[in-house]
Design a protein around this motif. Structure first.
Motif, PDB file in Angstrom:
ATOM      1  N   PRO A 146       0.830  -1.214   0.000  1.00  0.00           N
ATOM      2  CA  PRO A 146       0.000   0.000   0.000  1.00  0.00           C
ATOM      3  C   PRO A 146       0.857   1.253   0.000  1.00  0.00           C
ATOM      4  O   PRO A 146       2.026   1.250   0.408  1.00  0.00           O
ATOM      5  CB  PRO A 146      -0.830  -0.138   1.280  1.00  0.00           C
TER       6      PRO A 146
ATOM      7  N   PRO B 240      -3.210  -4.521  -2.634  1.00  0.00           N
ATOM      8  CA  PRO B 240      -2.881  -3.200  -3.176  1.00  0.00           C
ATOM      9  C   PRO B 240      -1.524  -3.207  -3.887  1.00  0.00           C
ATOM     10  O   PRO B 240      -0.573  -3.859  -3.445  1.00  0.00           O
ATOM     11  CB  PRO B 240      -2.854  -2.304  -1.941  1.00  0.00           C
TER      12      PRO B 240
ATOM     13  N   GLU C 239      -1.240   4.270  -5.665  1.00  0.00           N
ATOM     14  CA  GLU C 239      -1.774   2.978  -5.209  1.00  0.00           C
ATOM     15  C   GLU C 239      -3.037   2.642  -5.989  1.00  0.00           C
ATOM     16  O   GLU C 239      -3.924   3.495  -6.147  1.00  0.00           O
ATOM     17  CB  GLU C 239      -2.077   3.030  -3.719  1.00  0.00           C
TER      18      GLU C 239
ATOM     19  N   ARG D  44      -6.150  -0.264  -6.383  1.00  0.00           N
ATOM     20  CA  ARG D  44      -6.884  -1.434  -5.912  1.00  0.00           C
ATOM     21  C   ARG D  44      -8.045  -1.678  -6.865  1.00  0.00           C
ATOM     22  O   ARG D  44      -8.740  -0.735  -7.245  1.00  0.00           O
ATOM     23  CB  ARG D  44      -7.415  -1.239  -4.489  1.00  0.00           C
TER      24      ARG D  44
ATOM     25  N   VAL E  90      -5.427  -5.348 -12.227  1.00  0.00           N
ATOM     26  CA  VAL E  90      -4.817  -4.128 -11.720  1.00  0.00           C
ATOM     27  C   VAL E  90      -3.928  -3.547 -12.803  1.00  0.00           C
ATOM     28  O   VAL E  90      -3.047  -4.232 -13.328  1.00  0.00           O
ATOM     29  CB  VAL E  90      -4.008  -4.405 -10.439  1.00  0.00           C
TER      30      VAL E  90
ATOM     31  N   HIS F 126     -15.063  -7.145  -0.440  1.00  0.00           N
ATOM     32  CA  HIS F 126     -14.021  -6.194  -0.140  1.00  0.00           C
ATOM     33  C   HIS F 126     -14.026  -5.947   1.365  1.00  0.00           C
ATOM     34  O   HIS F 126     -15.041  -5.574   1.935  1.00  0.00           O
ATOM     35  CB  HIS F 126     -14.267  -4.865  -0.864  1.00  0.00           C
TER      36      HIS F 126
ATOM     37  N   HIS G 214     -11.675  -3.758   3.948  1.00  0.00           N
ATOM     38  CA  HIS G 214     -10.552  -2.848   4.089  1.00  0.00           C
ATOM     39  C   HIS G 214     -10.168  -2.790   5.569  1.00  0.00           C
ATOM     40  O   HIS G 214     -10.952  -2.400   6.422  1.00  0.00           O
ATOM     41  CB  HIS G 214     -10.925  -1.455   3.582  1.00  0.00           C
TER      42      HIS G 214
ATOM     43  N   LYS H 186      -5.088  -2.758   3.863  1.00  0.00           N
ATOM     44  CA  LYS H 186      -4.970  -3.979   3.078  1.00  0.00           C
ATOM     45  C   LYS H 186      -6.343  -4.408   2.603  1.00  0.00           C
ATOM     46  O   LYS H 186      -7.355  -4.126   3.256  1.00  0.00           O
ATOM     47  CB  LYS H 186      -4.319  -5.108   3.875  1.00  0.00           C
ATOM     48  N   THR H 187      -6.386  -5.061   1.479  1.00  0.00           N
ATOM     49  CA  THR H 187      -7.649  -5.513   0.901  1.00  0.00           C
ATOM     50  C   THR H 187      -7.641  -7.011   0.800  1.00  0.00           C
ATOM     51  O   THR H 187      -6.693  -7.602   0.286  1.00  0.00           O
ATOM     52  CB  THR H 187      -7.857  -4.901  -0.480  1.00  0.00           C
TER      53      THR H 187
END
Length: 334
Positions: free
Chosen positions: A78, A109, A187, A189, A194, A325, A327, A331-332
């Motif tokens: 992240p 991320p 960053e 997400r 991605v 999801h 959070h 962090k995911t």
């Protein structure tokens, strides 16, 4: 001697009952509404926290003499961790391929590092543009030549449409760059692939290109909506389930285009970004509807039609549930 009684009356099969015939006729639309309701409920229960409140105002200027270095790098961490540990100069960054802007599905991320060179001796106003409206979360930061860190507003299709500088589907950050080399950290997400297709341009160029692209995509979406209305009128007259599956397929395609092009959040649900989370449900329904409609479009045997219908539900059920999801501590988890 008769093998059967003379007064025995035959019963109609269950499939010919009026209630089941009506249910079978509208079953595709019933599945569509149930899937949309399930996906929307899941998205509302697992919606990410709102972006920080920030006043977004921008002045679009002329083109700027800013050069973006062709070689970019990324790190699976992240942005907060990179800034806290000052890792933008470390050697753990992976080079990004020059022929593509994506890194696949890291399920965590990813922070991208790019270098911007400003020519001249005066600060330059420019715009950072990311033409990918379907990205969930974008958080940039600038490391200026004098070492100062400037964090830019968070954007993404998981936040309301008002949370952006310019009222266009793509992501635009007006910035002021100091002379020399500026390090850009961003960053990213996303529940899908991605990527970071970044470009640097002047204000007039951004507005003109963005308007033309949006007008063309809106025209194509309008044609799809017209075809959907025509197909719905045919379904209402002929009352055939196969044509109803074609309508479900067209609805899924239209919704997917609205999310991928950013037109849905821009025009139809600007205050409900949770509706963008139904993409996985929509793609599954498109696969099921395509396989259900295929036996209707050309002649085939009954066994082949049954196999096509059965095979449609297996991959659809595998990829049906949308990703969750959560959070927590930057962090995911999916």
């Amino acid at each position: 001697m008769d093998s059967e009684p003379a007064n025995q009356t035959s019963r109609p099969p269950l499939t010919r009952l009026p209630f089941l015939q009506s249910l079978n006729r509208w079953l595709p639309f019933l599945i569509l509404f149930l899937a949309a309701g399930y996906g929307l409920t899941t998205a509302l229960l697992s919606a990410p926290s709102a972006a920080p409140d920030q006043a977004l105002t921008a002045t679009i200027g002329s083109a700027s003499p800013v050069r973006l270095h062709p070689q970019s790098h990324y790190l699976l961490a992240p942005l907060a961790e990179v800034l806290e540990q000052q890792r933008w100069h470390s050697g753990n960054w992976e080079p990004l391929s020059k022929d593509r802007a994506g890194i696949g599905y890291p399920r965590m991320p990813a922070t991208f590092r790019m270098t911007l060179t400003t020519e001249g001796q005066e600060p330059v106003d420019s715009q950072l543009v990311v033409p990918a409206p379907y990205l969930d979360h974008l958080q940039p930061a600038l490391i200026h030549p004098d070492g100062t860190i400037e964090t830019l507003p968070v954007m993404g299709d998981q936040y309301p449409f008002d949370n952006r500088y310019v009222a266009l589907p793509q992501w635009i950050w007006p910035v002021t760059l100091q002379p020399g080399e500026t390090v850009l950290l961003m960053e990213v997400r996303n529940s899908g692939p991605v990527m970071l297709p970044l470009s640097v341009a002047g204000g007039n160029e951004v507005v003109s290109e963005g308007t033309f692209s949006t007008a063309w995509k809106s025209f194509v979406t309008g044609l799809l909506v017209f075809a959907l209305l025509l197909n719905l009128s045919i379904v209402a007259k002929l009352k055939r389930p196969g044509l109803a599956w074609l309508s479900v397929l067209m609805i899924g395609v239209i919704y997917s285009q609205l999310v991928m092009d950013g037109l849905g959040l821009w025009l139809f649900w600007p205050g409900m970004p949770e509706l963008n989370s139904l993409l996985s449900v929509s793609l599954s329904l498109c696969l099921i509807a395509l396989c259900e409609f295929t036996p209707i479009s050309w002649p085939s045997t009954a066994r082949a039609a049954e196999f096509s219908g059965a095979s449609a539900w297996l991959p659809g059920c595998i990829c049906w549930p949308p990703r969750y999801h959560c959070h927590y501590s930057d962090k995911t988890f999916f």
